[in-house]
Every structure is written in structure tokens, then in C-alpha cells.
Scaffold this active site. Sequence first.
Site, PDB file in Angstrom:
ATOM      1  N   ARG A   1     -86.104   9.821  -1.675  1.00  0.00           N
ATOM      2  CA  ARG A   1     -84.693   9.618  -1.363  1.00  0.00           C
ATOM      3  C   ARG A   1     -83.747  10.565  -2.104  1.00  0.00           C
ATOM      4  O   ARG A   1     -82.550  10.552  -1.842  1.00  0.00           O
ATOM      5  CB  ARG A   1     -84.310   8.170  -1.680  1.00  0.00           C
ATOM      6  CG  ARG A   1     -85.020   7.175  -0.778  1.00  0.00           C
ATOM      7  CD  ARG A   1     -84.641   5.739  -1.086  1.00  0.00           C
ATOM      8  NE  ARG A   1     -83.220   5.476  -1.016  1.00  0.00           N
ATOM      9  CZ  ARG A   1     -82.543   5.275   0.115  1.00  0.00           C
ATOM     10  NH1 ARG A   1     -83.171   5.330   1.283  1.00  0.00           N
ATOM     11  NH2 ARG A   1     -81.246   5.032   0.084  1.00  0.00           N
TER      12      ARG A   1
ATOM     13  N   ASP B   1     -83.863  44.862   7.840  1.00  0.00           N
ATOM     14  CA  ASP B   1     -83.491  45.350   6.519  1.00  0.00           C
ATOM     15  C   ASP B   1     -83.491  44.195   5.528  1.00  0.00           C
ATOM     16  O   ASP B   1     -82.578  43.374   5.521  1.00  0.00           O
ATOM     17  CB  ASP B   1     -82.107  46.006   6.594  1.00  0.00           C
ATOM     18  CG  ASP B   1     -81.572  46.426   5.230  1.00  0.00           C
ATOM     19  OD1 ASP B   1     -82.334  46.386   4.250  1.00  0.00           O
ATOM     20  OD2 ASP B   1     -80.371  46.786   5.151  1.00  0.00           O
TER      21      ASP B   1
ATOM     22  N   GLU C   1     -78.161  13.275   6.633  1.00  0.00           N
ATOM     23  CA  GLU C   1     -76.833  12.688   6.805  1.00  0.00           C
ATOM     24  C   GLU C   1     -75.782  13.795   6.823  1.00  0.00           C
ATOM     25  O   GLU C   1     -75.982  14.866   6.226  1.00  0.00           O
ATOM     26  CB  GLU C   1     -76.550  11.699   5.667  1.00  0.00           C
ATOM     27  CG  GLU C   1     -77.506  10.505   5.669  1.00  0.00           C
ATOM     28  CD  GLU C   1     -77.484   9.719   4.381  1.00  0.00           C
ATOM     29  OE1 GLU C   1     -77.776   8.508   4.424  1.00  0.00           O
ATOM     30  OE2 GLU C   1     -77.187  10.303   3.319  1.00  0.00           O
TER      31      GLU C   1
ATOM     32  N   GLU D   1     -91.056   7.418   1.261  1.00  0.00           N
ATOM     33  CA  GLU D   1     -89.742   7.995   1.539  1.00  0.00           C
ATOM     34  C   GLU D   1     -89.135   8.474   0.230  1.00  0.00           C
ATOM     35  O   GLU D   1     -88.780   7.673  -0.639  1.00  0.00           O
ATOM     36  CB  GLU D   1     -88.819   6.955   2.188  1.00  0.00           C
ATOM     37  CG  GLU D   1     -87.407   7.483   2.431  1.00  0.00           C
ATOM     38  CD  GLU D   1     -86.398   6.377   2.730  1.00  0.00           C
ATOM     39  OE1 GLU D   1     -85.242   6.708   3.030  1.00  0.00           O
ATOM     40  OE2 GLU D   1     -86.765   5.181   2.640  1.00  0.00           O
TER      41      GLU D   1
ATOM     42  N   HIS E   1     -83.237  12.142   3.157  1.00  0.00           N
ATOM     43  CA  HIS E   1     -84.419  11.358   2.810  1.00  0.00           C
ATOM     44  C   HIS E   1     -85.620  11.942   3.551  1.00  0.00           C
ATOM     45  O   HIS E   1     -85.529  12.248   4.744  1.00  0.00           O
ATOM     46  CB  HIS E   1     -84.225   9.892   3.186  1.00  0.00           C
ATOM     47  CG  HIS E   1     -82.985   9.294   2.606  1.00  0.00           C
ATOM     48  ND1 HIS E   1     -82.353   8.182   3.136  1.00  0.00           N
ATOM     49  CD2 HIS E   1     -82.236   9.647   1.526  1.00  0.00           C
ATOM     50  CE1 HIS E   1     -81.293   7.884   2.416  1.00  0.00           C
ATOM     51  NE2 HIS E   1     -81.191   8.757   1.443  1.00  0.00           N
TER      52      HIS E   1
ATOM     53  N   GLU F   1     -75.352   9.790  10.895  1.00  0.00           N
ATOM     54  CA  GLU F   1     -76.762  10.184  10.827  1.00  0.00           C
ATOM     55  C   GLU F   1     -77.359  10.134  12.222  1.00  0.00           C
ATOM     56  O   GLU F   1     -77.029   9.246  13.023  1.00  0.00           O
ATOM     57  CB  GLU F   1     -77.551   9.261   9.894  1.00  0.00           C
ATOM     58  CG  GLU F   1     -79.016   9.662   9.748  1.00  0.00           C
ATOM     59  CD  GLU F   1     -79.788   8.754   8.808  1.00  0.00           C
ATOM     60  OE1 GLU F   1     -80.939   8.411   9.132  1.00  0.00           O
ATOM     61  OE2 GLU F   1     -79.224   8.372   7.756  1.00  0.00           O
TER      62      GLU F   1
ATOM     63  N   GLU G   1     -72.734   6.161   9.216  1.00  0.00           N
ATOM     64  CA  GLU G   1     -73.270   5.885   7.885  1.00  0.00           C
ATOM     65  C   GLU G   1     -72.214   5.194   7.013  1.00  0.00           C
ATOM     66  O   GLU G   1     -71.153   4.793   7.501  1.00  0.00           O
ATOM     67  CB  GLU G   1     -73.764   7.175   7.229  1.00  0.00           C
ATOM     68  CG  GLU G   1     -75.288   7.382   7.329  1.00  0.00           C
ATOM     69  CD  GLU G   1     -76.080   6.336   6.541  1.00  0.00           C
ATOM     70  OE1 GLU G   1     -75.479   5.607   5.721  1.00  0.00           O
ATOM     71  OE2 GLU G   1     -77.300   6.237   6.769  1.00  0.00           O
TER      72      GLU G   1
ATOM     73  N   ARG H   1     -84.031   0.489  -2.190  1.00  0.00           N
ATOM     74  CA  ARG H   1     -83.371   1.782  -2.032  1.00  0.00           C
ATOM     75  C   ARG H   1     -82.764   2.325  -3.318  1.00  0.00           C
ATOM     76  O   ARG H   1     -82.157   3.406  -3.311  1.00  0.00           O
ATOM     77  CB  ARG H   1     -82.285   1.679  -0.941  1.00  0.00           C
ATOM     78  CG  ARG H   1     -82.863   1.652   0.466  1.00  0.00           C
ATOM     79  CD  ARG H   1     -81.790   1.468   1.516  1.00  0.00           C
ATOM     80  NE  ARG H   1     -82.282   1.762   2.860  1.00  0.00           N
ATOM     81  CZ  ARG H   1     -82.987   0.938   3.618  1.00  0.00           C
ATOM     82  NH1 ARG H   1     -83.292  -0.271   3.146  1.00  0.00           N
ATOM     83  NH2 ARG H   1     -83.391   1.294   4.822  1.00  0.00           N
TER      84      ARG H   1
ATOM     85  N   GLU I   1     -84.352  12.749   7.220  1.00  0.00           N
ATOM     86  CA  GLU I   1     -83.138  12.061   7.669  1.00  0.00           C
ATOM     87  C   GLU I   1     -81.942  12.780   7.057  1.00  0.00           C
ATOM     88  O   GLU I   1     -81.626  12.599   5.883  1.00  0.00           O
ATOM     89  CB  GLU I   1     -83.153  10.598   7.214  1.00  0.00           C
ATOM     90  CG  GLU I   1     -84.336   9.795   7.729  1.00  0.00           C
ATOM     91  CD  GLU I   1     -84.381   8.396   7.117  1.00  0.00           C
ATOM     92  OE1 GLU I   1     -83.548   8.114   6.216  1.00  0.00           O
ATOM     93  OE2 GLU I   1     -85.234   7.604   7.521  1.00  0.00           O
TER      94      GLU I   1
END
Length: 476
Positions: free
Chosen positions: A366, A56, A137, A364, A275, A226, A219, A346, A135
Site C-alpha cells: 500500500r 538520441d 488513484e 497488497e 496500491h 480511482e 475516492e 489498511r 490501483e
Amino acid sequence: MGKFVNNVDEFFKFCEENEVKFVDFRFTDMKGFWHSISYNIKIVEPDQFKNGIPMDASSMDGWQPIDKSDMLMMPDVETAFLDPFTADPTAVVFSDIFDIYKGELYEKCPRSIAKKAMKYLKDSGLGDEAYFGAENEFFIFDNVKIVDSTNCAMYEIDTEEGEWNDDTNFSSGYNSGHRPRKKGGYLMTQPIDTATDLRAEMMQVLEQVGLDVMLGHHEVAQGQNEIGVKFGNLVEMADNVQKLKYVIKMVAQLNGKTATFMPKPLYGDNGNGMHVHQSIWKDGKNLFYGEGNYANLSDFARWYIGGVLSHARSVAAFTNASTNSYKRLIPGFEAPSILTYSSQNRSASVRIPYGAGEKSVRAEFRFPDSTSNPYLAFAAMLMAGLDGVKNKIEPAGPMDENLFKLTLDEIRERGIEQFPHTLRGSLEALIRDRAYLKDIMSDDFIQAYQHMKFKTQVWPYEARPTPYEFKMNFSC
């Protein structure tokens, strides 16, 4: 580890060998939540994998009206695995939703949209495989209280790692005093890291359900963790994110804890991101590799990054899909909101990991988080990236400095775009900028998605006073 079965015959043999009693057919709604129907193995027939299982669709937020509610779940037999948490042996099978009225995969089924994105990549001739590595977390808490009523709103979360517990009299009569402190938990060991054994159990159960687990660690934030798993193609990685979130939450629950992927549950400490590493391949070659260029990035990779960053404000509607997402994306907590790229840095929205060779060069991204539906988030990023390749869109950068130290005026002077500051902003950007998605997301789907997010996230959030508003405004 990969697949446990390759076809329907192997599936029934797998069920027999493992004395399976039930088959749990699961699908993902637009919010990213799992839903399932469990069938007694006695009545599961091979034809159901071909002809589908009725469901449904009117009961799913944003899907079908009640007068056209019948849809079919189409099981993907190669996704089968044993549920490690049920009392009776249960096989789980991922399913796509089939539209019986149009005779095609349902335009609002996230997993089907992800498959369309993969088909678009191949049909475009730009590549034949898109690899994604997420990744995710997460926090592990001991207790959570939530009140949301007319005259009261509050939450209280607790973890023995929280520095607010320094003077707590625990029932055991013992307070160790060992805590990571705010922003102090990264890669900590016992006794400061209290989740070592719990993470190890999570990692082992993830292996049981078919994921290749690489690492686990504490972390930055208090109670934050993580677990890293191996990359896969777009659909496979989205499937694995669903498995990972299920396993982590269930293992925590069975150990008297609770796990959350909520982006910003703790004020003043780091939040949870997802990430996402990405690369495009063709004929067995990594198209992101450009020997001797900045960070060994090819023109293809740079344009791909340019595409995602140029569409990032609308991509955010899928990658950062909650009002809470934008509380994480503020300066000072390793969550980038400045739309540029960099090697190793970063503080940029896109980081090129250090030392990547021909097979491992990747980008990557982020800014995403786990409130996103992984199928939609990955598909939107892929389509934005491919639009960048087709139109040779150059990204801002590279910028190798600490971008968190820039003032707003300095960011504007350099002509760098910023991520939207609210979910409303990203949904409004999606209205203006969605042409790059037209080959995989219909107007009907995007409108339904926007309406669902406004109804369940934006409007309720904007309508509610908060304790901080009382603090600032009650005496005015």
C-alpha cells in the site's frame, strides 16, 4: 481485452484495416515519462521491428554522454494499439532501448530492467510468472496555477468539489452546495460526485486501448477518483499503468479539466497511492496460497512479504520516487508507513485482502505511488520479495490493530521498522542496500538514477523556502 496484434504481419494488416497514417514508437525514461517518435506509415518497414529505430539517448536525463549518444528503439509489436486522441489514425508501439555499444538491451532502460526481473524469476526456479495489479488513484481539478521564481513561490488548485468553494460566485450564477468535504468523498454518488460521467468516458477509452476495466468510483478526498483495471504480468501491468495515466490525463484535458497522479496535492486531505497487488505462480499454481494459515498465506508468500519489508527503505527510492511522495506517508490519511503486514487492515504497509481463495490470495503493498516509474517499482519489489523467499525472511507481524494510533515510542518498543520520511532518506538507503538488485540493475544505472533524483527532486526541493517557512520564521 489484451493484444490487438501478435506479430509483424498482423501489425501491418491492423494498420491497413484502421487506415493508420502514423506509427508512434514510444519508450519510457528513468523518471517514468513517455517519449515518442512518429513515423509516416509509408516508410515503416518490417525490418525496423527487427533492426530497431535510431534515437538520441544523450537527450534523456541520466542516460548517455553526447559522444556515445546513438541507441536503438526496439519496437515490441505485440503492444500495438490505436491512439484514441490523435486527429489522424495513429498506431502506438511500446519500445525497449538497445545499447549498440554493448550489443544488448540498455542497462538504463526501465522496460528492459523489468524484463530482466521476469527472466531472473524464471531462471531462479522460484516461479514462472509474477502477477501485478496496480490501483492508481488520481485527482481531477478545474484549474491549476504554479509560480516558482526567485522571490515568489505559490500554487493554487481548484475543483468545484472543494469545500473552499462554498461561497464562490460561479459564472453560471449557481452554487449547488453539494460537496464531499474533507475526507468525505469515498464512494459518493451524484450530485456530490461530479466526475461520474467523466470517469465513465475514461473507462470506455481505456477499454479501447486494450485494458480490461473493472470499476470506477470516487475516492476519499475532494476531487479524488480511482479506476480499477485487471492485473497482468509484471511488464504487462507496467505497460498498462503507462496507458492508464495517458488516457486519464488526456480525457480530462479534452473535457476542460486536468488530472494528476501527484501523491499529495491537497494539504489536510487524503493523497494518491498506487496500491500494488502481487503474487507469484509456478506450473499454474499460486505459490502465495497456504490453506489454513493466517489469511491463507503460504510460507513463500510470508517470506516474500518479509523480503519487500526488509528492503523497503531502499525499495522506496523506486516506489515513492518524489519528494511529494513522503507528504502522503504521514499518519491519519490511510497511507501506511509502518512496515508490517495484516489481513484486511489498511493501516499496515501490506494488506492481505479478505476472503482470498487459492487463485486469488495475494499481497497488497500500500505504500507505492504513481510518481514511481512502474517498470522500476515493480521490478524492485519483485527482487526484494524473491530475496526474502531465498533467505526465508520473516516479516514483522501480523498486526491486526489500528497502527495509526500507535505512538513513535510504541512502534520502536515493538521493534517495527518505519518507511523513510524523505526521498533523500530512501536514496541514501539505496546506497547501503542494493545487493538484492544486482542481477537486474547495474551499479552504473543505480548511480545514474540516484544522481538524477538528487538533481531534479531533492536538491531543488531542499533549496527552496516555502510559504509555511515564512509563516513560522519570518518574524524570528
